[in-house]
Design a protein around this motif. Structure first.
Motif, PDB file in Angstrom:
ATOM      1  N   THR B 123       0.866  -1.190   0.000  1.00  0.00           N
ATOM      2  CA  THR B 123       0.000   0.000   0.000  1.00  0.00           C
ATOM      3  C   THR B 123       0.899   1.236   0.000  1.00  0.00           C
ATOM      4  OG1 THR B 123      -0.084   0.152   2.409  1.00  0.00           O
ATOM      5  CG2 THR B 123      -1.798  -1.157   1.337  1.00  0.00           C
ATOM      6  N   ARG B 124       0.324   2.360  -0.396  1.00  0.00           N
ATOM      7  CA  ARG B 124       1.081   3.617  -0.379  1.00  0.00           C
ATOM      8  C   ARG B 124       0.091   4.770  -0.428  1.00  0.00           C
ATOM      9  NH1 ARG B 124       3.602   2.315  -6.224  1.00  0.00           N
ATOM     10  NH2 ARG B 124       1.636   2.308  -7.378  1.00  0.00           N
ATOM     11  N   ALA B 211      -3.823   0.314  -2.789  1.00  0.00           N
ATOM     12  CA  ALA B 211      -3.202  -1.005  -2.667  1.00  0.00           C
ATOM     13  C   ALA B 211      -2.808  -1.430  -4.070  1.00  0.00           C
ATOM     14  CB  ALA B 211      -4.200  -2.002  -2.078  1.00  0.00           C
ATOM     15  N   TYR B 212      -1.646  -2.063  -4.180  1.00  0.00           N
ATOM     16  CA  TYR B 212      -1.211  -2.441  -5.528  1.00  0.00           C
ATOM     17  C   TYR B 212      -0.353  -3.685  -5.473  1.00  0.00           C
ATOM     18  CZ  TYR B 212       3.328  -0.402  -4.305  1.00  0.00           C
ATOM     19  OH  TYR B 212       4.517  -0.133  -3.700  1.00  0.00           O
ATOM     20  N   LEU B 236      -8.061  -6.515  -0.373  1.00  0.00           N
ATOM     21  CA  LEU B 236      -8.978  -5.486   0.142  1.00  0.00           C
ATOM     22  C   LEU B 236     -10.124  -6.142   0.929  1.00  0.00           C
ATOM     23  CD1 LEU B 236      -9.204  -3.099  -2.960  1.00  0.00           C
ATOM     24  CD2 LEU B 236      -8.080  -2.605  -0.782  1.00  0.00           C
ATOM     25  N   ASN B 237     -10.703  -7.188   0.355  1.00  0.00           N
ATOM     26  CA  ASN B 237     -11.788  -7.893   1.031  1.00  0.00           C
ATOM     27  C   ASN B 237     -11.339  -8.428   2.383  1.00  0.00           C
ATOM     28  OD1 ASN B 237     -13.730  -7.631  -0.992  1.00  0.00           O
ATOM     29  ND2 ASN B 237     -13.026  -9.461  -2.066  1.00  0.00           N
ATOM     30  N   GLU B 238     -10.218  -9.112   2.364  1.00  0.00           N
ATOM     31  CA  GLU B 238      -9.724  -9.764   3.585  1.00  0.00           C
ATOM     32  C   GLU B 238      -9.436  -8.755   4.685  1.00  0.00           C
ATOM     33  OE1 GLU B 238      -8.994 -13.134   4.368  1.00  0.00           O
ATOM     34  OE2 GLU B 238     -10.367 -13.453   2.690  1.00  0.00           O
ATOM     35  N   ALA B 265       4.605  -3.085 -14.410  1.00  0.00           N
ATOM     36  CA  ALA B 265       3.400  -2.306 -14.109  1.00  0.00           C
ATOM     37  C   ALA B 265       2.884  -2.612 -12.709  1.00  0.00           C
ATOM     38  CB  ALA B 265       2.309  -2.621 -15.134  1.00  0.00           C
ATOM     39  N   ASP B 266       2.142  -1.646 -12.157  1.00  0.00           N
ATOM     40  CA  ASP B 266       1.426  -1.867 -10.904  1.00  0.00           C
ATOM     41  C   ASP B 266      -0.071  -1.929 -11.199  1.00  0.00           C
ATOM     42  OD1 ASP B 266       3.768  -1.757  -9.432  1.00  0.00           O
ATOM     43  OD2 ASP B 266       3.556   0.376  -8.947  1.00  0.00           O
TER      44      ASP B 266
END
Lengths: 272, 272
Positions: B123-124, B211-212, B236-238, B265-266
Motif C-alpha cells: 500500500t502507499r 493497494a497495488y 482489500l476484502n480480507e 506495471a502496478d
DNA sequence: TTGCTCCTCACGTCACGTGAGGTGGC
DNA sequence: TTGCTCCTCACGTCACGTGAGGTGGC
C-alpha cells in the motif's frame, strides 16, 4: 476500518467475479452457485468471499463456451479431474471447428469453381436379388465404425457356401448426420442359401429401375459426396421421375487399392 | 411419367435441400427463402426446382455457423463477393476460436499450477496531482489502438513546457471487454501548466491511499492480468477495505526495452 | 426526498424442435 | 376410413439482457 464484511451483495460480488446480476440469479436458481446466505427479510442474496473462486472458475469455463449443464457436471471435481473433463470436452470443440473449416474449403470450391463439376447420370434396370443385410441406426460419427462390419458379413456369406453376385452396397433409409441416425443397411447380394445369424438378416431386394452417377474415391468424401446426390436428384426432378425407394451407395471398387481419382462408387436412386 | 412437376411441396423440397419444414417456414417468414408459389386454397408452400440452389447455399452457410441475419446480407451477392464476405466473417470466427484456445491454456495453468502465483500486495499514499488525460469509450479490440495515443499526449505535455512527474497510467472507469467499453482514461501526471487541446483534458487526481501489486511484462497479458486484479481485490476484502475509485494500471517501465520477466506495471486500487 | 441497490416477474433474442388441433387429397 | 402431408399457433430450449414495478437503507 468499517469492520470486515463477511458477505458481498450481488452487485459487489458480480463486479469482482465479472458476472451480471441476472447471471448470478440464474446460477442460483440452477443450484450452480448458491449464495451463502439470503436475507430472510428482503430476499437479498449475500455471497461469501470464498465463493469468488468458484464464481471465477465458472466465468472461465463459460468463456471457453462451455454450457452451464456441462459446467455443473465438472465444477465439483478435483482440479485434475476437472482439467481432464475440460480437455475431453475441448477435443470435441476442436473437431467441430475442424469440420467447419473443411466446410469452408468446400464452399470455396463451390463458389470459385463457379460451374459445379458435371455429373453424368445413367439409368439401369436391376433385377430382384437376395441380399444378406445388417441394418442399424447410426449417427454420422458411428458410420465409419459401422462399415467395419462389412468383412464380418462377407465372412458369414462365404462360410455359408453362398456366392456373392455383385458389389456391396449401403442403403440410407433416413438421413445420417450429427442428430439423425438413418437407419443404414449394409447389403451383400448373393445366390445360394445363407441362414440369418444374430443381427444378420436375409431379404429380397425388389427389382427396380435406378438412376445413378459414378464417382471417384475422392468424391466420396463429405461434403463433396452431397453434390453427387444432388445431381441425381436434379436429374430425377428435371425428367419428372419420382424416387420410390431409399438412396444407396454401391461400392464396386477394391477400397484398399483404388486411386483417389479412379471410379469407386455409384450414387443411386431407385425411381419410377 | 406422371408429367414434370414444376413445384415441390415443402416436404419434398426440405428432403432435397436437407432442411426441416420448420426451418423452411422460418426462412419464408424472414424473406430469406420465399416459396415460388403459395396455393391460395390451402396455404401450401410450393417451391420451384431452381430454388434448390439457394436453399443448399443457405444450408452450407448455416453449417459454417453463420447467423441467418448474416446469411441474408450475403446471399444475394455475386459468387466472388459472397466468398469474400464469408472469408471476412470466417476470419472473425477463427479469432474467436484462437482466444478460446488461449483461455484453455490459461485454465490449464490455473488448474495444474494448483496454487495460483503469489502476488505481494503493498500500500502507499499518493498525493494530489495534476494530470493530462484522454478519456474514451473503447471495446477490448480497440484498447491497443487507444494506447497508441499516449505519445501524442506526452508530446503535448512536453511542448507545453510542463514537467512529467511520474509514470503514465490507465484508469478503467468501467469494464472493458467484447461488449463493455469502459470508459478508459490515459493519464500523465505533471507540474507546470498545460492547456487543454481537443480531447486532451486537464484535471486534478485527488490524493488517496492505494493497494497495488507489481507485475512483470509477461503478467500484463490477458487473461493472466486478471489474477493480479483478483489478488488486490482479495486483499482489500480480507482486510475489510472498500475500493473508493476506479482501478488503474501504472506503467513505470520503458515498454520497448523491459524484459518479459522484469517488473513492468502496478495493478492498483484506491481504497479507504 | 433523491439515488442507488436489491427484489420478482415477464418478455425478447436466436434458430429452430415438438406437439396440438385442424384440414385436404388419395 | 386410414395415413400422410400440410397448415397455423404456441410453448420449450439456452443463457442471459432489458425493462417494469416495487421495496429498503442512506
Amino acid at each position: 476500518m468499517a469492520g470486515t464484511n463477511a458477505y458481498l451483495t450481488i452487485g459487489e460480488f458480480g463486479r469482482q467475479a465479472r458476472l451480471s446480476g441476472k447471471a448470478l440469479r440464474l446460477y442460483d436458481s440452477l443450484g450452480l452457485l448458491v449464495p451463502a446466505r439470503v436475507d430472510p427479510g428482503n430476499g437479498y442474496r449475500l455471497y461469501a468471499l470464498d465463493q469468488l473462486a468458484r464464481a471465477r472458475r465458472i466465468v472461465l469455463l463459460r468463456g471457453l463456451g462451455m454450457s452451464l449443464a456441462t459446467i455443473a457436471e465438472l465444477i465439483d471435481l478435483p482440479d485434475a479431474d476437472l482439467y481432464d473433463g475440460v480437455r475431453a470436452w475441448w477435443r470435441h470443440e476442436e473437431h467441430q471447428h475442424e469440420s467447419r473449416r473443411s466446410l469452408l474449403a468446400y464452399l470455396q470450391n463451390v463458389l470459385t469453381e463457379g460451374t459445379t463439376t458435371m455429373y453424368e447420370i445413367q439409368t439401369r434396370d436391376v433385377p430382384e436379388q437376395k441380399v444378406l443385410t445388417l441394418q442399424r441406426r447410426v449417427l454420422v460419427d458411428a458410420l465409419g465404425g459401422f462399415f467395419d462390419e462389412m468383412p464380418g458379413l462377407l465372412k458369414h456369406l462365404e462360410s455359408s457356401g453362398a456366392e456373392l453376385t455383385g458389389p456391396a452396397m449401403a442403403i440410407y433409409h433416413g438421413p445420417v448426420n450429427e442428430e439423425a441416425d438413418g437407419p443404414v443397411e449394409l447389403c451383400l447380394p448373393f445366390i445360394g442359401t445363407v441362414e440369418p445369424l444374430g443381427e444378420y438378416a436375409i431379404r429380397i431386394e425388389p427389382a427396380h429401375r435406378e438412376a445413378y452417377t459414378r464417382i471417384t474415391k475422392a468424391q466420396v468424401a463429405f461434403p463433396k459426396i452431397l453434390e453427387a446426390y444432388d445431381a441425381v436428384q436434379h436429374w430425377l426432378n428435371e425428367n419428372g421421375h419420382q424416387m420410390n425407394a431409399s438412396p444407396r451407395e454401391i461400392y464396386f471398387a477394391d477400397w484398399a487399392t483404388v486411386g483417389d481419382d479412379e471410379p469407386a462408387a455409384d450414387i443411386t436412386y431407385p425411381f419410377s
